[in-house]
Design a protein around this motif. Structure first.
Motif, PDB file in Angstrom:
ATOM      1  N   VAL A  34       0.858  -1.184   0.000  1.00 38.30           N
ATOM      2  CA  VAL A  34       0.000   0.000   0.000  1.00 38.30           C
ATOM      3  C   VAL A  34       0.892   1.230   0.000  1.00 38.30           C
ATOM      4  CG1 VAL A  34      -1.684   1.341   1.322  1.00 38.30           C
ATOM      5  CG2 VAL A  34      -1.743  -1.171   1.388  1.00 38.30           C
ATOM      6  N   CYS A  35       0.637   2.176  -0.899  1.00 40.28           N
ATOM      7  CA  CYS A  35       1.409   3.424  -0.897  1.00 40.28           C
ATOM      8  C   CYS A  35       0.528   4.593  -0.476  1.00 40.28           C
ATOM      9  CB  CYS A  35       1.918   3.734  -2.296  1.00 40.28           C
ATOM     10  SG  CYS A  35       2.990   2.462  -2.953  1.00 40.28           S
ATOM     11  N   VAL A  36       1.067   5.420   0.407  1.00 38.01           N
ATOM     12  CA  VAL A  36       0.432   6.706   0.680  1.00 38.01           C
ATOM     13  C   VAL A  36       1.235   7.726  -0.110  1.00 38.01           C
ATOM     14  CG1 VAL A  36      -0.134   8.458   2.407  1.00 38.01           C
ATOM     15  CG2 VAL A  36      -0.320   6.036   2.974  1.00 38.01           C
ATOM     16  N   MET A  37       0.576   8.405  -1.046  1.00 37.92           N
ATOM     17  CA  MET A  37       1.285   9.288  -1.971  1.00 37.92           C
ATOM     18  C   MET A  37       0.777  10.725  -1.876  1.00 37.92           C
ATOM     19  SD  MET A  37       1.467   8.841  -6.138  1.00 37.92           S
ATOM     20  CE  MET A  37       0.109   9.992  -6.430  1.00 37.92           C
ATOM     21  N   SER A  38       1.692  11.678  -1.972  1.00 38.51           N
ATOM     22  CA  SER A  38       1.289  13.085  -2.058  1.00 38.51           C
ATOM     23  C   SER A  38       0.404  13.258  -3.276  1.00 38.51           C
ATOM     24  CB  SER A  38       2.510  13.989  -2.258  1.00 38.51           C
ATOM     25  OG  SER A  38       3.405  13.852  -1.201  1.00 38.51           O
ATOM     26  N   GLY A  39      -0.494  14.235  -3.207  1.00 37.77           N
ATOM     27  CA  GLY A  39      -1.371  14.514  -4.335  1.00 37.77           C
ATOM     28  C   GLY A  39      -0.713  15.468  -5.326  1.00 37.77           C
ATOM     29  N   ASN A  40      -1.394  16.543  -5.642  1.00 33.82           N
ATOM     30  CA  ASN A  40      -0.899  17.435  -6.685  1.00 33.82           C
ATOM     31  C   ASN A  40       0.188  18.404  -6.206  1.00 33.82           C
ATOM     32  OD1 ASN A  40      -2.375  16.366  -8.798  1.00 33.82           O
ATOM     33  ND2 ASN A  40      -4.199  17.568  -8.265  1.00 33.82           N
ATOM     34  N   PHE A  41       0.395  18.477  -4.905  1.00 32.32           N
ATOM     35  CA  PHE A  41       1.469  19.327  -4.377  1.00 32.32           C
ATOM     36  C   PHE A  41       2.337  18.465  -3.470  1.00 32.32           C
ATOM     37  CE2 PHE A  41      -1.865  22.156  -5.689  1.00 32.32           C
ATOM     38  CZ  PHE A  41      -1.175  23.190  -6.307  1.00 32.32           C
ATOM     39  N   ILE A  42       3.624  18.774  -3.454  1.00 34.97           N
ATOM     40  CA  ILE A  42       4.549  17.884  -2.771  1.00 34.97           C
ATOM     41  C   ILE A  42       5.255  18.579  -1.609  1.00 34.97           C
ATOM     42  CG2 ILE A  42       4.873  16.445  -4.813  1.00 34.97           C
ATOM     43  CD1 ILE A  42       7.636  17.993  -5.039  1.00 34.97           C
ATOM     44  N   GLN A  43       6.048  17.760  -0.883  1.00 37.37           N
ATOM     45  CA  GLN A  43       6.576  18.233   0.389  1.00 37.37           C
ATOM     46  C   GLN A  43       7.580  19.355   0.261  1.00 37.37           C
ATOM     47  OE1 GLN A  43       9.407  16.660   2.802  1.00 37.37           O
ATOM     48  NE2 GLN A  43       8.551  17.885   4.452  1.00 37.37           N
ATOM     49  N   ARG A  44       8.243  19.484  -0.892  1.00 39.38           N
ATOM     50  CA  ARG A  44       9.173  20.609  -1.012  1.00 39.38           C
ATOM     51  C   ARG A  44       8.447  21.911  -1.347  1.00 39.38           C
ATOM     52  NH1 ARG A  44      13.373  18.098  -4.141  1.00 39.38           N
ATOM     53  NH2 ARG A  44      14.349  20.042  -4.672  1.00 39.38           N
ATOM     54  N   GLY A  45       7.098  21.877  -1.257  1.00 37.68           N
ATOM     55  CA  GLY A  45       6.328  23.088  -1.469  1.00 37.68           C
ATOM     56  C   GLY A  45       6.228  23.483  -2.925  1.00 37.68           C
ATOM     57  N   GLU A  46       5.916  22.507  -3.749  1.00 34.79           N
ATOM     58  CA  GLU A  46       5.817  22.754  -5.197  1.00 34.79           C
ATOM     59  C   GLU A  46       4.686  21.923  -5.773  1.00 34.79           C
ATOM     60  OE1 GLU A  46       9.452  21.976  -7.300  1.00 34.79           O
ATOM     61  OE2 GLU A  46      10.633  23.201  -5.918  1.00 34.79           O
ATOM     62  N   PRO A  47       4.213  22.323  -6.954  1.00 31.32           N
ATOM     63  CA  PRO A  47       3.273  21.441  -7.652  1.00 31.32           C
ATOM     64  C   PRO A  47       4.040  20.224  -8.174  1.00 31.32           C
ATOM     65  CG  PRO A  47       3.877  23.299  -9.052  1.00 31.32           C
ATOM     66  CD  PRO A  47       4.490  23.559  -7.699  1.00 31.32           C
ATOM     67  N   LEU A  66      -2.157  -0.638  -4.029  1.00 31.20           N
ATOM     68  CA  LEU A  66      -3.192   0.317  -3.618  1.00 31.20           C
ATOM     69  C   LEU A  66      -2.482   1.656  -3.389  1.00 31.20           C
ATOM     70  CD1 LEU A  66      -6.099   0.956  -2.514  1.00 31.20           C
ATOM     71  CD2 LEU A  66      -5.324   0.085  -0.296  1.00 31.20           C
ATOM     72  N   VAL A  67      -3.000   2.713  -3.991  1.00 28.63           N
ATOM     73  CA  VAL A  67      -2.412   4.044  -3.774  1.00 28.63           C
ATOM     74  C   VAL A  67      -3.434   4.932  -3.083  1.00 28.63           C
ATOM     75  CG1 VAL A  67      -1.307   6.059  -4.818  1.00 28.63           C
ATOM     76  CG2 VAL A  67      -0.949   3.792  -5.826  1.00 28.63           C
ATOM     77  N   LEU A  68      -3.046   5.421  -1.907  1.00 25.13           N
ATOM     78  CA  LEU A  68      -3.909   6.299  -1.117  1.00 25.13           C
ATOM     79  C   LEU A  68      -3.343   7.710  -1.188  1.00 25.13           C
ATOM     80  CD1 LEU A  68      -4.166   3.981   2.026  1.00 25.13           C
ATOM     81  CD2 LEU A  68      -5.746   4.106   0.067  1.00 25.13           C
ATOM     82  N   GLU A  69      -4.189   8.688  -1.010  1.00 23.81           N
ATOM     83  CA  GLU A  69      -3.720  10.069  -1.105  1.00 23.81           C
ATOM     84  C   GLU A  69      -3.386  10.638   0.270  1.00 23.81           C
ATOM     85  OE1 GLU A  69      -4.975  13.792  -3.632  1.00 23.81           O
ATOM     86  OE2 GLU A  69      -6.565  13.331  -2.217  1.00 23.81           O
ATOM     87  N   LEU A  70      -2.201  11.242   0.350  1.00 23.93           N
ATOM     88  CA  LEU A  70      -1.900  12.030   1.539  1.00 23.93           C
ATOM     89  C   LEU A  70      -2.534  13.403   1.308  1.00 23.93           C
ATOM     90  CD1 LEU A  70      -0.395  12.347   4.240  1.00 23.93           C
ATOM     91  CD2 LEU A  70       1.596  13.124   2.950  1.00 23.93           C
TER      92      LEU A  70
END
Lengths: 424, 424
Positions: A34-47, A66-70
């Motif tokens: 199972v992956c928890v993945m960032s959505g359209n914006f990421i942790q470095r503060g960018e799209p 399975l990919v879940l959205e953070l």
């Protein structure tokens, strides 16, 4: 049924991610991932370079089940809240046995030892941290200094040099945060780590089949032909073929590559229109930073200019970018605090799954402590205001993200609720 | 000292404008010519092709003596308020003898006759107008129908055909509005008109030395080389050499040509972020139009798409564009109503002058009923909240306008207060 969990951004999904995914299966003897993945914006503060559905598909085609959205509120947060949000989701779904993350050190024990200090914050450590912060350095530097001094004063297992090595590496830091979050949640999930191979996380140079996401994005931005959307096809050994094909399709449709530069004018216009009071209610804005942001938006003509004018030794570029893209996405400090005070993520949002993932979901229906969202539209009018607001923010973020596309056809709002979950 | 007044947009200043300026001097036996000019946004609800300082300079180099700014609140208003704002400025300065405008009909008398009906609105006319508006047609069409019927029922000098001819032409309409405003203000300024030569105001085709501003802008957008900013130099017979040189300089600096398309993403992002309540407080938004605007912003990916989705028979494209660019500029309906209830324009803002203009200003100091602003910065903290707000809106509009430039160097905010008045 053994399930391993991964937290990732897949921006884009490359061979290093594939290696990590396969090693996760081995190390955890996992039947499911199972992956928890960032959505359209990421942790470095960018799209992200392409949207979350395309990235979820890349992961599924490379073996994720399975990919879940953070949620974006956590995806664009500091390492601490990013990790906490992701671990909370993996823990809440109730079927995950291990979390497996990449790290520079490759061993759980030292990360756990540091996580212990950070999770339970002994008085001496807290005092040292306050002192360092008072010196006007950034929070990560203050934490490093406080940890070093704490370990040397308490005759801890580690000396300053080991501490420096451990917490001087970005993936170790995230690993520590995952473990810390597990401890705070009193989770049954066991941490496992894969030693990272080859290049460093932030490397800007391609290094063959295993290249960093940073270097791959750089390569894409530099070689893309803006007319036909093609990237240099001769050279994509660093991507699985499936990832390459998905990227190529996105680019041909002019749904990317999305870059922060695409939002320069939008951000300048929005910030110029905002009041100082509104800017104060943006995550990570404190101590008068609202004034710096406002002045910078007035005195800049580009995103780089804006960022350059706000960044200081104390406020790192990444932290500032998180604030700027939180403004774009419409995330308020008060939202963030409200969610944090109420357990963090309010739901488990499914971005995509394969046949295995379907089985995990069937099982999770019985075990999950949070509602599982497969069709976002069904939760738009949820009775729970926390769920409603979290989803509203997610949708608003996507409505802004799509303005970064070049093709007007795909810039329409509301895609959060019309896009179907990805099934492979 | 005989002074003639002109109301104009000079978008850009072309040979037709030069002809009008020279005829004005002759017809009014004027020693001096004062122009009231739209600033960075114009009456058709669009950004001007180059900024107001460049356009003021064009006018001054072609013989205007003093260029005053029509505040954006009035510059982007309906013909009625546009004319009223401009005439109020010409009247308030206290030195203007004539207002001289171009018209299709070339005679003041018939325009004055219609202006009388519109200014004093006899009961029968009012009733007819209400009835026509109730039929769901646009305001200009309703007014035309009501006027025709009023004239036929009252056995007025005009028959329906003459009325149609008179008020079916955009410059006649503006002329009528100028005269109406003079009447309402009980002004001593006498109206004079120059019959327009050649092409129609909205013509999209270049027609030689006298070409419409619309066709000239179209030519510029189509022939500009986006790399070096050059327009087709072989063919600019429709512009005075001075205008051409100023345009060329602006384009080479990438401070234009500014087009509404440059604001597509900005407007989509701003409207997507606005609440329906906020959209209701935008000029010319009524009867639920806020819902149409919101829906259109969500379902469009470009300015043209946005406009197309909002425009109806009742709400013309021009009216909608005025609302959209009022949103961009930050003009609220409540501001507009507040200014209207307090005499309209709150100051006389000087954009530029020559030696003659300097003499007019010296004289106006004694006669003007409104404060004369040469340095905007000095009025930023005026005691008068109406002046402060009007200037604040002007500055906010310019801070958005400059985001339409391609050169980041010139996109900085605050130019409203740093740009010096133009002296030639």
């Amino acid at each position: 049924m053994r399930v391993a969990g991964i937290v990732a951004e897949y921006n884009p999904f490359h061979n290093g991610h594939l290696y990590h995914l396969n090693r996760t299966r081995e190390l955890c003897s996992a039947d499911y991932v199972v992956c928890v993945m960032s959505g359209n914006f990421i942790q470095r503060g960018e799209p992200a370079i392409v949207n979350k559905w395309a990235r979820a598909k890349m992961a599924l085609l490379s073996g994720a089940d399975l990919v879940l959205e953070l949620p974006v509120v956590y995806a664009m947060a500091s390492a601490e809240f990013f990790a906490w949000g992701a671990v909370k989701i993996l823990d809440s779904i109730g079927v995950v046995d291990n979390i497996c993350f990449g790290s520079e050190c490759g061993e759980v024990a030292p990360l756990e030892a540091v996580a212990d200090i950070l999770a339970f914050e002994p008085d001496l450590y807290k005092e040292l941290l306050r002192e360092k912060i008072g010196m006007g350095i950034s929070y990560p530097s203050a934490r490093e200094e406080a940890l070093k001094q704490y370990c040397s004063q308490t005759m801890h297992t580690f000396d300053a040099a080991s501490i420096e090595e451990i917490i001087g590496s970005p993936n170790n830091i995230l690993g520590i945060e995952y473990i810390k979050a597990l401890k705070k949640l009193n989770s049954k999930i066991k941490p496992v780590t894969v030693k990272r191979i080859c290049n460093s996380y932030n490397s800007e140079e391609l290094t063959g089949a295993i290249s960093s996401a940073t270097s791959i994005r750089k390569h894409i931005y530099e070689t893309i032909d803006s007319k036909n959307g093609c990237i240099d096809v001769e050279n994509h050994e660093f991507l699985p073929e499936t990832s390459f094909n998905i990227l190529a399709e996105e680019f041909q449709n002019q749904r990317g590559p999305v870059s922060y530069n695409n939002f320069s004018d939008i951000l300048l216009s929005i910030i110029r229109k905002m009041t100082l009071e509104e800017l104060k209610d943006v995550p990570y804005v404190s101590e008068g930073l609202e004034n710096r942001i406002k002045d910078a938006a007035n005195n800049s003509g580009s995103f780089d200019g804006l960022l350059d004018k706000i960044t200081t030794k104390r406020y790192t570029g990444t932290r500032i970018k998180r604030s700027l893209f939180s403004i774009l996405a419409g995330i308020k400090k008060s939202d963030f605090e409200w969610f944090n005070a109420n357990g963090g993520p309010q739901y488990i949002r499914v971005l995509g799954f394969n046949e295995n993932g379907k089985q995990i979901l069937a099982h999770a229906k019985k075990t999950s402590q949070l509602p599982i969202i497969v069709k976002a539209a069904s939760f738009k009018n949820s009775d729970n205001p926390l769920i409603r607001r979290m989803l509203e923010i997610e949708s608003a973020a996507t409505d802004m993200y799509v303005l970064g596309y070049r093709n007007p056809e795909f810039k329409k709002a509301g895609q959060e609720f019309t896009q179907n979950v990805i099934r492979v």
